[in-house]
Design an enzyme around this catalytic site. Sequence first.
Site, short mmCIF file in Angstrom:
data_model
loop_
_atom_site.label_atom_id
_atom_site.label_comp_id
_atom_site.label_asym_id
_atom_site.label_seq_id
_atom_site.Cartn_x
_atom_site.Cartn_y
_atom_site.Cartn_z
N ASN A 231 5.47 5.40 7.85
CA ASN A 231 4.55 5.88 7.05
C ASN A 231 4.57 7.52 6.86
O ASN A 231 4.23 8.52 6.23
CB ASN A 231 2.98 5.86 7.41
CG ASN A 231 2.57 4.42 6.86
OD1 ASN A 231 1.72 3.77 7.57
ND2 ASN A 231 3.16 3.66 6.04
N ASP B 297 -4.10 -2.94 4.71
CA ASP B 297 -3.39 -2.59 3.52
C ASP B 297 -4.11 -2.42 2.22
O ASP B 297 -5.14 -3.25 2.07
CB ASP B 297 -2.17 -3.17 3.38
CG ASP B 297 -1.00 -2.53 2.58
OD1 ASP B 297 -1.20 -1.37 2.36
OD2 ASP B 297 -0.13 -3.37 2.11
C1 IPE Z 1 1.54 -1.30 6.60
O1 IPE Z 1 1.49 -0.85 5.29
C2 IPE Z 1 1.07 -0.14 7.52
C3 IPE Z 1 -0.32 0.07 7.74
C4 IPE Z 1 -1.20 -0.56 7.23
C5 IPE Z 1 -0.75 1.11 8.63
P1 IPE Z 1 2.43 -0.22 4.43
O2 IPE Z 1 1.76 -0.07 2.84
O3 IPE Z 1 2.97 0.96 4.98
O4 IPE Z 1 3.49 -1.23 4.32
P2 IPE Z 1 4.71 -1.63 3.38
O5 IPE Z 1 5.29 -0.27 3.11
O6 IPE Z 1 4.07 -2.16 1.88
O7 IPE Z 1 5.56 -2.56 4.10
C1 IPE Z 2 -2.91 1.37 3.90
O1 IPE Z 2 -3.11 1.56 2.57
C2 IPE Z 2 -3.22 2.57 4.54
C3 IPE Z 2 -1.79 2.88 5.27
C4 IPE Z 2 -0.62 2.50 5.13
C5 IPE Z 2 -1.92 4.34 6.02
P1 IPE Z 2 -1.78 1.86 1.49
O2 IPE Z 2 -1.84 3.46 1.50
O3 IPE Z 2 -0.69 1.26 2.15
O4 IPE Z 2 -2.45 1.39 0.21
P2 IPE Z 2 -1.40 0.59 -0.96
O5 IPE Z 2 -0.42 -0.23 -0.09
O6 IPE Z 2 -0.40 1.93 -1.35
O7 IPE Z 2 -2.37 0.36 -1.80
MG MG Z 3 0.25 -0.06 1.62
#
Ligand code: IPE
Ligand code: IPE
Ligand code: MG
Length: 248
Positions: free
Chosen positions: A64, A16
């Site tokens: 997602n 993340d």
């Molecule tokens: C969790 O991260 C999913 C992945 C890393 C693929 P998110 O960014 O989607 O999670 P939330 O929304 O902060 O809970």
């Molecule tokens: C994790 O990074 C990747 C996926 C969830 C696909 P994020 O896209 O969630 O990055 P942040 O949490 O917005 O910084």
């Molecule tokens: Mg994230």
Amino acid sequence: MTYSGRVPGHVAIIMDGNGRWAESQGLPRLEGHRRGAKSVREVTRACRRLGVRALTLYAFSEQNWFRPSSEVDALMTLLGQYIRGERREILDNDIRLSAIGRVRKLPDAVRRPLESLMAESENNQGMDLCLALSYGGREEIVDAVRSLVTAARLGKVQEGQVDESLIAEHLWTSHLPAVDLIIRTSGELRLSNFLLWHAAYAELYFTDTLWPNFGETQLIEAFREFSRRNRRFGRVGETVPPPDAEVL
Ligand code: IPE
Ligand code: IPE
Ligand code: MG
């Protein structure tokens, strides 16, 4: 980098913070995902070198899909590129690729190279690399219950036979060993629907480091912390073996 502490058998990572990394650099979110792919490569290599048996990476959650379609499309393009680009590395390093999640929902440009590399690498034994794609822990449990209900209806399973190991056999992760360590980057203190069943006795490690800044050094730091943990599984004393090694 040398490391002589305990190495977890199965490491699972919630990768993340790509978007926040990009924002901090004044770059579009996509650039964060691109840099995230570099971390995937470095961490996979390090796990293979250190003797990890299985590495599960949360790359795209079932939730997602609700991101803006431009971001979803860009992530799918990157995923397709990643899978095609890693083919040689995966095969040369004796890695068996698999996927967990509602994989049939992925576009052909991801599903096809994924399925063909999974087939090509299915007999490899060096390390399991499992991509969680369109994955959700609740969805995984829902699917396991559905398949058990079907088996019961066909008379293949009796109520009394339903126990933890039978449920584990019906999860998407049935081909993998128990999860020892779950790492989450970016400072969020939640599981976000990742490996809910498996988290029961996994060690949890949270770091503020954003995923694009996470590499071998940070992985080894997580392993050091893992080495310091006493895993008791409800019992008394120092680290003990899990009560039932077969149960995830
Ligand atoms: C969790 O991260 C999913 C992945 C890393 C693929 P998110 O960014 O989607 O999670 P939330 O929304 O902060 O809970
Ligand atoms: C994790 O990074 C990747 C996926 C969830 C696909 P994020 O896209 O969630 O990055 P942040 O949490 O917005 O910084
Ligand atoms: Mg994230």
